[in-house]
Design a protein around this motif. Structure first.
Motif, mmCIF file in Angstrom:
data_model
loop_
_atom_site.group_PDB
_atom_site.id
_atom_site.type_symbol
_atom_site.label_atom_id
_atom_site.label_comp_id
_atom_site.label_asym_id
_atom_site.label_seq_id
_atom_site.Cartn_x
_atom_site.Cartn_y
_atom_site.Cartn_z
ATOM 1 N N MET A 96 83.980 7.322 88.648
ATOM 2 C CA MET A 96 83.522 8.406 87.812
ATOM 3 C C MET A 96 84.018 8.486 86.724
ATOM 4 N N ASN A 97 83.248 8.872 85.353
ATOM 5 C CA ASN A 97 83.546 8.927 84.102
ATOM 6 C C ASN A 97 84.161 10.469 83.736
ATOM 7 N N ASN A 98 85.564 10.340 83.382
ATOM 8 C CA ASN A 98 86.146 11.454 83.151
ATOM 9 C C ASN A 98 86.196 11.915 81.670
ATOM 10 N N THR A 99 85.734 10.886 81.108
ATOM 11 C CA THR A 99 85.772 10.896 79.488
ATOM 12 C C THR A 99 85.158 12.440 78.958
ATOM 13 N N ASN A 100 85.916 13.198 78.329
ATOM 14 C CA ASN A 100 85.149 14.124 77.576
ATOM 15 C C ASN A 100 84.931 14.249 76.214
ATOM 16 N N ARG A 101 83.799 13.880 75.745
ATOM 17 C CA ARG A 101 83.680 13.248 74.350
ATOM 18 C C ARG A 101 84.429 13.874 73.106
ATOM 19 N N LEU A 102 84.066 15.529 73.197
ATOM 20 C CA LEU A 102 84.529 16.196 72.118
ATOM 21 C C LEU A 102 86.114 16.190 72.157
ATOM 22 N N ALA A 103 86.620 15.870 73.120
ATOM 23 C CA ALA A 103 88.202 15.800 72.776
ATOM 24 C C ALA A 103 88.781 14.537 72.998
ATOM 25 N N ASN A 104 88.096 13.491 73.020
ATOM 26 C CA ASN A 104 88.668 12.087 72.952
ATOM 27 C C ASN A 104 88.506 11.447 71.544
ATOM 28 N N GLN A 105 89.540 11.695 70.646
ATOM 29 C CA GLN A 105 89.417 11.073 69.175
ATOM 30 C C GLN A 105 89.835 9.598 69.547
ATOM 31 N N THR A 106 89.199 8.944 68.601
ATOM 32 C CA THR A 106 89.199 7.384 68.895
ATOM 33 C C THR A 106 90.284 6.839 68.162
ATOM 34 N N SER A 107 90.661 6.853 67.303
ATOM 35 C CA SER A 107 91.732 6.325 66.646
ATOM 36 C C SER A 107 92.928 6.921 65.889
ATOM 37 N N TYR A 108 94.113 6.247 65.742
ATOM 38 C CA TYR A 108 95.446 6.708 65.186
ATOM 39 C C TYR A 108 95.250 6.574 63.457
ATOM 40 N N PRO A 109 95.553 7.094 62.638
ATOM 41 C CA PRO A 109 96.149 8.703 62.779
ATOM 42 C C PRO A 109 95.296 9.537 63.346
ATOM 43 N N PHE A 110 95.757 10.329 64.278
ATOM 44 C CA PHE A 110 94.989 11.418 64.743
ATOM 45 C C PHE A 110 94.888 12.641 63.700
ATOM 46 N N ALA A 111 93.824 13.426 63.978
ATOM 47 C CA ALA A 111 93.553 14.321 62.941
ATOM 48 C C ALA A 111 93.516 15.676 63.653
ATOM 49 N N LEU A 112 93.865 17.057 63.060
ATOM 50 C CA LEU A 112 93.416 18.171 63.606
ATOM 51 C C LEU A 112 91.994 18.397 63.490
ATOM 52 N N PRO A 113 91.347 18.718 64.901
ATOM 53 C CA PRO A 113 89.881 18.916 64.739
ATOM 54 C C PRO A 113 89.571 20.429 64.247
ATOM 55 N N GLU A 114 88.490 20.661 63.395
ATOM 56 C CA GLU A 114 88.280 21.783 62.885
ATOM 57 C C GLU A 114 87.794 22.685 64.240
ATOM 58 N N LEU A 115 88.109 24.016 64.130
ATOM 59 C CA LEU A 115 87.615 24.824 65.219
ATOM 60 C C LEU A 115 85.993 24.874 65.021
ATOM 61 N N PRO A 116 85.322 24.884 66.442
ATOM 62 C CA PRO A 116 84.031 24.931 66.471
ATOM 63 C C PRO A 116 83.363 26.394 65.879
ATOM 64 N N PHE A 117 84.218 27.245 65.437
ATOM 65 C CA PHE A 117 83.795 28.676 64.953
ATOM 66 C C PHE A 117 84.522 29.117 63.805
ATOM 67 N N ASP A 118 84.146 30.018 63.001
ATOM 68 C CA ASP A 118 84.958 30.461 61.960
ATOM 69 C C ASP A 118 86.250 31.106 62.650
ATOM 70 N N ILE A 119 87.443 31.055 61.862
ATOM 71 C CA ILE A 119 88.574 31.604 62.398
ATOM 72 C C ILE A 119 88.664 32.793 62.971
ATOM 73 N N ASN A 120 87.942 33.923 62.191
ATOM 74 C CA ASN A 120 88.072 35.231 62.599
ATOM 75 C C ASN A 120 86.712 35.580 63.500
ATOM 76 N N ALA A 121 85.920 34.569 64.143
ATOM 77 C CA ALA A 121 84.729 34.693 64.766
ATOM 78 C C ALA A 121 84.895 35.393 66.195
ATOM 79 N N LEU A 122 86.154 35.265 66.836
ATOM 80 C CA LEU A 122 86.437 35.654 68.034
ATOM 81 C C LEU A 122 86.890 37.173 68.025
ATOM 82 N N GLU A 123 87.155 37.774 67.054
ATOM 83 C CA GLU A 123 87.847 39.071 66.859
ATOM 84 C C GLU A 123 86.866 40.115 67.387
ATOM 85 N N PRO A 124 87.260 41.108 68.177
ATOM 86 C CA PRO A 124 88.627 41.648 68.409
ATOM 87 C C PRO A 124 89.338 40.894 69.506
ATOM 88 N N HIS A 125 88.608 40.084 70.002
ATOM 89 C CA HIS A 125 89.252 39.121 71.392
ATOM 90 C C HIS A 125 90.430 38.479 71.348
#
Ligand code: MN3
Length: 210
Positions: free
Chosen positions: A1-30
């Motif tokens: 079974m292939n357990n790799t989840n593409r969007l979370a598996n960065q490929t090389s050091y140094p690793f970077a903070l991924p951008e949010l996949p939505f605007d930072i206030n897009a989930l308000e008010p929740h």
């Protein structure tokens, strides 16, 4: 079974903070902008920074994020690398489990499988919320695929399905930092809002069928 989840598996050091996949206030008010400023901008960033510092003189620095997690798991001298690498992965995955157009019902093949295994969506949702509420202290609640079965599991701290030969389909962060600014101690309210307004069922479907 292939357990790799593409969007979370960065490929090389140094690793970077991924951008949010939505605007930072897009989930308000929740989920507020303030929650993301801390949870993404401070907590997730700190895991990335710590991991890069720990990898500076490590033989794991030429590996992918998922290889680092697997090879550092259960190694007494690599606990800090595991914890930070796993938390980088967990948060990168979690952001994609959320959507400004989230909530509603699971889609297509995942919906059929959920109904087959849990009876119906309401029973599934109750089980998931029960597991999330009953995780003592910090951790995560997950929908995972193991062999051909869907299961709901909870993990403590940074622990994750990847090292249990399970494929992550969906998660919710139940560390206090995920909900305290918006819901204080009411984790159950956060889990209800997660299902009612936030969960990205298309992402879960993509994980299920890939
Ligand atoms: Mn978190």
């Amino acid at each position: 079974m292939n357990n790799t989840n593409r969007l979370a598996n960065q490929t090389s050091y140094p690793f970077a903070l991924p951008e949010l996949p939505f605007d930072i206030n897009a989930l308000e008010p929740h989920m507020s902008k303030s929650t993301f400023e801390y949870h993404h901008g401070k907590h997730h960033q700190a895991y990335v920074t710590n991991l890069n510092n720990l990898l500076k003189n490590s033989d794991l620095s030429n590996k992918t994020l998922e290889q680092i997690i697997i090879e550092s798991a259960h190694q007494a001298d690599k606990i800090a690398i595991f914890n930070n690498a796993a938390q980088v992965w967990n948060h990168s995955f979690f952001w994609n489990c959320l959507s400004p157009n989230g909530g509603g019902l699971p889609k297509n093949k995942l919906s059929l499988k959920i109904n087959e295994q849990f009876g119906d969506f309401d029973q599934f949702k109750k089980h998931f919320k029960d597991q999330g509420v009953s995780q003592f202290g910090s951790g995560w609640v997950w929908l995972i695929l193991e062999d051909k079965d869907l299961k709901i599991i909870k993990t403590a701290n940074a622990d994750l399905p990847l090292i249990k030969n399970q494929k992550a389909i969906l998660t919710c962060d139940v560390w206090e930092h995920a909900y305290y600014l918006d819901y204080q101690n009411r984790r159950i309210d956060f889990l209800s809002v997660f299902f009612d307004h936030l969960v990205n069922w298309q992402f879960a479907e993509d994980n299920f069928i890939s």
